[in-house]
Scaffold this motif. Structure first.
Motif, PDB file in Angstrom:
ATOM      1  N   ASN A 289    -109.680  12.765  12.349  1.00  0.00           N
ATOM      2  CA  ASN A 289    -110.254  14.077  12.673  1.00  0.00           C
ATOM      3  C   ASN A 289    -109.478  15.247  12.078  1.00  0.00           C
ATOM      4  OD1 ASN A 289    -112.176  12.816  14.181  1.00  0.00           O
ATOM      5  ND2 ASN A 289    -110.957  12.941  16.067  1.00  0.00           N
ATOM      6  N   GLU A 290    -109.012  15.067  10.857  1.00  0.00           N
ATOM      7  CA  GLU A 290    -108.297  16.156  10.156  1.00  0.00           C
ATOM      8  C   GLU A 290    -107.162  16.732  10.986  1.00  0.00           C
ATOM      9  OE1 GLU A 290    -111.635  18.787   9.159  1.00  0.00           O
ATOM     10  OE2 GLU A 290    -111.395  18.043   7.129  1.00  0.00           O
ATOM     11  N   LYS A 291    -106.360  15.823  11.539  1.00  0.00           N
ATOM     12  CA  LYS A 291    -105.185  16.280  12.294  1.00  0.00           C
ATOM     13  C   LYS A 291    -103.936  15.691  11.672  1.00  0.00           C
ATOM     14  CE  LYS A 291    -107.387  17.254  16.563  1.00  0.00           C
ATOM     15  NZ  LYS A 291    -107.956  16.827  17.759  1.00  0.00           N
ATOM     16  N   GLY A 343    -103.173  22.191  19.505  1.00  0.00           N
ATOM     17  CA  GLY A 343    -102.554  20.891  19.258  1.00  0.00           C
ATOM     18  C   GLY A 343    -102.102  20.220  20.552  1.00  0.00           C
ATOM     19  N   THR A 360     -99.117  17.125  17.510  1.00  0.00           N
ATOM     20  CA  THR A 360    -100.324  16.914  16.711  1.00  0.00           C
ATOM     21  C   THR A 360    -101.000  18.259  16.521  1.00  0.00           C
ATOM     22  OG1 THR A 360    -100.549  14.809  17.814  1.00  0.00           O
ATOM     23  CG2 THR A 360    -102.424  15.524  16.540  1.00  0.00           C
ATOM     24  N   PRO A 362    -104.215  20.460  14.363  1.00  0.00           N
ATOM     25  CA  PRO A 362    -105.372  20.365  13.463  1.00  0.00           C
ATOM     26  C   PRO A 362    -105.041  20.989  12.108  1.00  0.00           C
ATOM     27  CG  PRO A 362    -105.782  21.986  15.205  1.00  0.00           C
ATOM     28  CD  PRO A 362    -104.423  21.413  15.456  1.00  0.00           C
ATOM     29  N   GLU A 363    -105.647  20.432  11.023  1.00  0.00           N
ATOM     30  CA  GLU A 363    -105.371  20.998   9.695  1.00  0.00           C
ATOM     31  C   GLU A 363    -105.996  22.378   9.551  1.00  0.00           C
ATOM     32  OE1 GLU A 363    -106.694  18.202   6.783  1.00  0.00           O
ATOM     33  OE2 GLU A 363    -105.411  16.630   7.594  1.00  0.00           O
ATOM     34  N   GLN A 365    -107.984  25.770  11.570  1.00  0.00           N
ATOM     35  CA  GLN A 365    -108.111  26.435  12.877  1.00  0.00           C
ATOM     36  C   GLN A 365    -109.489  27.053  13.071  1.00  0.00           C
ATOM     37  OE1 GLN A 365    -105.959  26.579  15.414  1.00  0.00           O
ATOM     38  NE2 GLN A 365    -104.349  25.431  14.374  1.00  0.00           N
ATOM     39  N   TYR A 368    -112.175  26.418  15.940  1.00  0.00           N
ATOM     40  CA  TYR A 368    -111.893  26.633  17.363  1.00  0.00           C
ATOM     41  C   TYR A 368    -112.280  28.027  17.806  1.00  0.00           C
ATOM     42  CZ  TYR A 368    -109.364  22.340  16.908  1.00  0.00           C
ATOM     43  OH  TYR A 368    -109.043  21.045  16.661  1.00  0.00           O
TER      44      TYR A 368
END
Ligand code: ADP
Length: 368
Positions: A289-291, A343, A360, A362-363, A365, A368
């Motif tokens: 999930n692009e994290k 994260g 962790t 996310p790549e 933002q 959100y």
């Protein structure tokens, strides 16, 4: 709308955009009766003019209109910083799933299919207006908090600076202070400096979530390396080694992530085992999930994992101040920074065996 609720939303501005006057009449009539301040636009162009002169709290938007249609108008408004937060409810005769999905994709918050029930439209408008009010309250309390912290920090730090400076003056200029006197002056100065650090740290803690959102794509390797600048003394004093692997570039607030690395690496250097120089390793793994997962591992004193929740809270410490200096705010700041970046933050540790802090992020933002 019951009277008590009517009062809550009285005067809130709703713009109806529809090219069919009959529809506007029906909607406008019962919404006015509910105490809302209604304005009307018969097409997308007029709507844009009204919005730029007098920003509404909510827009009811028809989809099919000549010229700029509802979806296009919604996209235009969402691309503009001034109007992007106005909630838009589509009201339309188009009822196919793909139309409804498109309404949400372009940024609508709700979708009502004609013919509608007045009571249902009112309920949906009420729910959106409640969110508008809550967001405004939150923004106001954030502003109040910012104002309070800046006044409090100034008012607290100013007398403290005097205590520190006059202590210095006493030590250097007054010749008849004996050894015991010097000892007490040193204690006063130590305590004042600690209090100064505490105020600074509490300010950082309280400002983490009230900052403007300024996320940009940054190289985490560079940010982690920059964070070492303020840790040079500690690295030298402990003979510590800090290894930073190649980390990815992701969307972050770079100042906050530097603070995060500085606090975590600083702790890894501080809580090292006696006689064993600290070795800190920072590496990352990409996950689903692009994290990305970032690990900060140390070979320090570690702690019992049952205290994990405790150490993420402000002012909580597991080790006494005599053994390790500190005020217990560092990890609480880290937790807030990670939360603001959407994260997760966890830790694996065992007494005498070292700790690994796992973050962790996310790549990107923007979702959100
Ligand atoms: P401080 O270091 O100022 O006490 P922190 O909020 O940074 O405050 O940490 C809270 C507590 O968590 C520390 O007092 C310490 O007991 C424990 N701790 C934090 N990092 C580590 C670490 N790397 N190794 C062992 N214990 C740690």
């Amino acid at each position: 709308m019951p009277n008590s609720e009517k009062k809550n939303f009285t005067g809130m501005k709703v713009l109806i955009v529809d090219d069919t006057p009959a529809n506007i009449d029906i909607l406008g009539h019962f919404l006015k009766q509910s105490g809302l301040d209604i304005s009307i636009a018969l097409n997308g162009e007029i709507a844009q003019k009204i919005i730029s002169n007098n920003k509404p709290d909510l827009i009811l938007l028809d989809v099919m209109m000549p010229g700029v249609d509802g979806y296009q108008l919604c996209e235009i408004l969402k691309a503009n910083d001034q109007t992007k937060n106005i909630p838009i409810i589509f009201i339309t005769a188009r009822f196919e799933t793909k139309d409804i999905v498109k309404g949400f994709e372009v940024g609508g918050v709700d979708y009502i299919v004609k013919p509608f029930q007045e009571i249902e439209v009112l309920a949906r408008i009420r729910s959106q207006l409640s969110i508008v009010k809550l967001v405004r309250e939150l923004e106001r309390s954030n502003r109040d908090l910012k104002e309070f912290t800046s006044i409090a920090s100034h008012d607290l730090k100013e007398p403290l600076r005097k205590v520190i400076n006059f202590g210095e003056f006493l030590k250097n200029k007054i010749t008849n202070v004996d050894e015991e006197g010097h000892h007490y002056i040193d204690k006063i100065q130590d305590a004042s400096i600690r209090m100064n650090t505490l105020i600074d740290d509490l300010l950082i803690f309280s400002s983490v979530s009230t900052k403007e959102k300024t996320f940009e794509r940054y190289d985490l390797t560079k940010i982690a390396q920059d964070s070492l600048i303020n840790l040079e003394n500690r690295i030298e004093k402990t003979q510590g080694k800090v290894n930073i692997d190649n980390l990815p570039s992701i969307e972050v607030d770079p100042n906050q992530i530097r603070q995060l690395f500085q606090n975590l690496i600083g702790n890894s250097l501080k809580y090292h085992r006696e006689g064993t120089p600290p070795a800190v390793n920072i590496c990352s793994k990409s996950c689903e999930n692009e994290k990305v997962e970032i690990l900060i591992e140390d070979n320090g004193i570690g702690f019992d994992e049952k205290y994990t929740d405790k150490i993420f809270k402000p002012l909580e410490r597991l080790h006494g101040r005599n053994a390790y200096e500190g005020n217990g705010i560092g990890l609480a700041i880290c937790k807030k920074i990670v939360d603001r970046h959407h994260g997760t933050f966890s830790v694996k540790s065992a007494e005498g065996k070292g700790s690994t802090f796992i973050i962790t992020l996310p790549e990107k933002q923007n979702r959100y």
